[in-house]
Motif scaffolding. Sequence first.
Motif, PDB file in Angstrom:
ATOM      1  N   TYR A  30       0.808  -1.059  -0.034  1.00 25.44           N
ATOM      2  CA  TYR A  30       0.085   0.018  -0.035  1.00 25.44           C
ATOM      3  C   TYR A  30       1.023   1.238  -0.140  1.00 25.44           C
ATOM      4  O   TYR A  30       1.883   1.317   0.765  1.00 25.44           O
ATOM      5  CB  TYR A  30      -0.900   0.044   1.295  1.00 25.44           C
ATOM      6  CG  TYR A  30      -1.773   1.244   1.143  1.00 25.44           C
ATOM      7  CD1 TYR A  30      -2.558   1.508   0.398  1.00 25.44           C
ATOM      8  CD2 TYR A  30      -1.483   2.213   2.289  1.00 25.44           C
ATOM      9  CE1 TYR A  30      -3.560   2.783   0.618  1.00 25.44           C
ATOM     10  CE2 TYR A  30      -2.409   3.338   2.412  1.00 25.44           C
ATOM     11  CZ  TYR A  30      -3.268   3.507   1.608  1.00 25.44           C
ATOM     12  OH  TYR A  30      -3.969   4.696   1.637  1.00 25.44           O
ATOM     13  N   ASN A  31       0.559   2.226  -0.880  1.00 28.08           N
ATOM     14  CA  ASN A  31       1.328   3.602  -0.881  1.00 28.08           C
ATOM     15  C   ASN A  31       0.339   4.732  -0.621  1.00 28.08           C
ATOM     16  O   ASN A  31      -0.654   4.904  -1.617  1.00 28.08           O
ATOM     17  CB  ASN A  31       2.030   3.816  -2.458  1.00 28.08           C
ATOM     18  CG  ASN A  31       2.912   4.845  -2.306  1.00 28.08           C
ATOM     19  OD1 ASN A  31       3.077   5.544  -1.232  1.00 28.08           O
ATOM     20  ND2 ASN A  31       3.254   5.361  -3.573  1.00 28.08           N
ATOM     21  N   ILE A  33      -1.073   7.634  -0.926  1.00 31.34           N
ATOM     22  CA  ILE A  33      -0.985   9.050  -1.793  1.00 31.34           C
ATOM     23  C   ILE A  33      -2.169   9.960  -1.746  1.00 31.34           C
ATOM     24  O   ILE A  33      -3.249   9.609  -1.889  1.00 31.34           O
ATOM     25  CB  ILE A  33      -0.311   8.682  -3.136  1.00 31.34           C
ATOM     26  CG1 ILE A  33      -1.502   7.912  -3.959  1.00 31.34           C
ATOM     27  CG2 ILE A  33       0.917   8.141  -3.278  1.00 31.34           C
ATOM     28  CD1 ILE A  33      -1.200   7.702  -5.486  1.00 31.34           C
ATOM     29  N   ASP A  35      -5.204  12.326  -2.716  1.00 29.21           N
ATOM     30  CA  ASP A  35      -5.931  12.413  -4.106  1.00 29.21           C
ATOM     31  C   ASP A  35      -6.075  11.057  -4.643  1.00 29.21           C
ATOM     32  O   ASP A  35      -6.229  11.093  -6.023  1.00 29.21           O
ATOM     33  CB  ASP A  35      -5.791  13.364  -4.923  1.00 29.21           C
ATOM     34  CG  ASP A  35      -5.909  14.912  -4.197  1.00 29.21           C
ATOM     35  OD1 ASP A  35      -6.868  14.905  -3.308  1.00 29.21           O
ATOM     36  OD2 ASP A  35      -5.049  15.708  -4.765  1.00 29.21           O
ATOM     37  N   ASP A  36      -5.964   9.982  -4.061  1.00 28.72           N
ATOM     38  CA  ASP A  36      -5.891   8.544  -4.867  1.00 28.72           C
ATOM     39  C   ASP A  36      -7.358   8.229  -5.077  1.00 28.72           C
ATOM     40  O   ASP A  36      -8.141   7.783  -4.003  1.00 28.72           O
ATOM     41  CB  ASP A  36      -5.129   7.611  -3.893  1.00 28.72           C
ATOM     42  CG  ASP A  36      -5.240   6.285  -4.296  1.00 28.72           C
ATOM     43  OD1 ASP A  36      -5.311   6.074  -5.711  1.00 28.72           O
ATOM     44  OD2 ASP A  36      -4.749   5.248  -3.673  1.00 28.72           O
ATOM     45  N   ASP A  38      -8.346   5.463  -6.097  1.00 28.15           N
ATOM     46  CA  ASP A  38      -8.337   4.019  -5.807  1.00 28.15           C
ATOM     47  C   ASP A  38      -8.162   3.590  -4.460  1.00 28.15           C
ATOM     48  O   ASP A  38      -8.028   2.501  -4.062  1.00 28.15           O
ATOM     49  CB  ASP A  38      -7.308   3.067  -6.676  1.00 28.15           C
ATOM     50  CG  ASP A  38      -7.578   3.051  -8.166  1.00 28.15           C
ATOM     51  OD1 ASP A  38      -8.870   3.306  -8.436  1.00 28.15           O
ATOM     52  OD2 ASP A  38      -6.693   3.213  -8.998  1.00 28.15           O
ATOM     53  N   TYR A  39      -8.208   4.438  -3.477  1.00 30.64           N
ATOM     54  CA  TYR A  39      -7.935   4.564  -2.139  1.00 30.64           C
ATOM     55  C   TYR A  39      -8.489   3.268  -1.550  1.00 30.64           C
ATOM     56  O   TYR A  39      -7.948   2.438  -1.023  1.00 30.64           O
ATOM     57  CB  TYR A  39      -8.281   5.843  -1.225  1.00 30.64           C
ATOM     58  CG  TYR A  39      -8.640   5.426   0.126  1.00 30.64           C
ATOM     59  CD1 TYR A  39      -7.356   5.624   0.804  1.00 30.64           C
ATOM     60  CD2 TYR A  39      -9.637   5.789   0.616  1.00 30.64           C
ATOM     61  CE1 TYR A  39      -7.357   5.126   2.281  1.00 30.64           C
ATOM     62  CE2 TYR A  39      -9.792   5.458   2.146  1.00 30.64           C
ATOM     63  CZ  TYR A  39      -8.509   5.169   2.777  1.00 30.64           C
ATOM     64  OH  TYR A  39      -8.980   5.065   4.094  1.00 30.64           O
ATOM     65  N   ARG A  42      -7.349  -0.312  -2.794  1.00 28.64           N
ATOM     66  CA  ARG A  42      -5.919  -0.385  -2.773  1.00 28.64           C
ATOM     67  C   ARG A  42      -5.594  -0.897  -1.349  1.00 28.64           C
ATOM     68  O   ARG A  42      -4.978  -1.787  -1.040  1.00 28.64           O
ATOM     69  CB  ARG A  42      -4.935   0.733  -3.413  1.00 28.64           C
ATOM     70  CG  ARG A  42      -4.898   0.643  -4.865  1.00 28.64           C
ATOM     71  CD  ARG A  42      -4.182   2.091  -5.453  1.00 28.64           C
ATOM     72  NE  ARG A  42      -3.883   3.179  -4.459  1.00 28.64           N
ATOM     73  CZ  ARG A  42      -2.667   3.034  -3.849  1.00 28.64           C
ATOM     74  NH1 ARG A  42      -1.694   2.259  -3.884  1.00 28.64           N
ATOM     75  NH2 ARG A  42      -2.473   4.227  -3.066  1.00 28.64           N
TER      76      ARG A  42
END
Length: 59
Positions: A30-31, A33, A35-36, A38-39, A42
């Motif tokens: 998990y990264n 970031i 404004d993701d 696909d939050y 993911r």
Amino acid sequence: MPIASFAQTHAPVTRAQVRAELANLERAGYNPIPDDVDYPSRLQNAEARLQAEQAASQR
């Protein structure tokens, strides 16, 4: 410590616990970031990988 154990406790979660959980999630791919779009998916995928690793290590 399993992720689910954080949700099951009635005590406040410490900053160290949150950092450890985030480190485990990042190790599982998990990264975080900004404004993701696909939050949710993911994060859920990383949580599923961690749970699978934990289940395999308990066998």
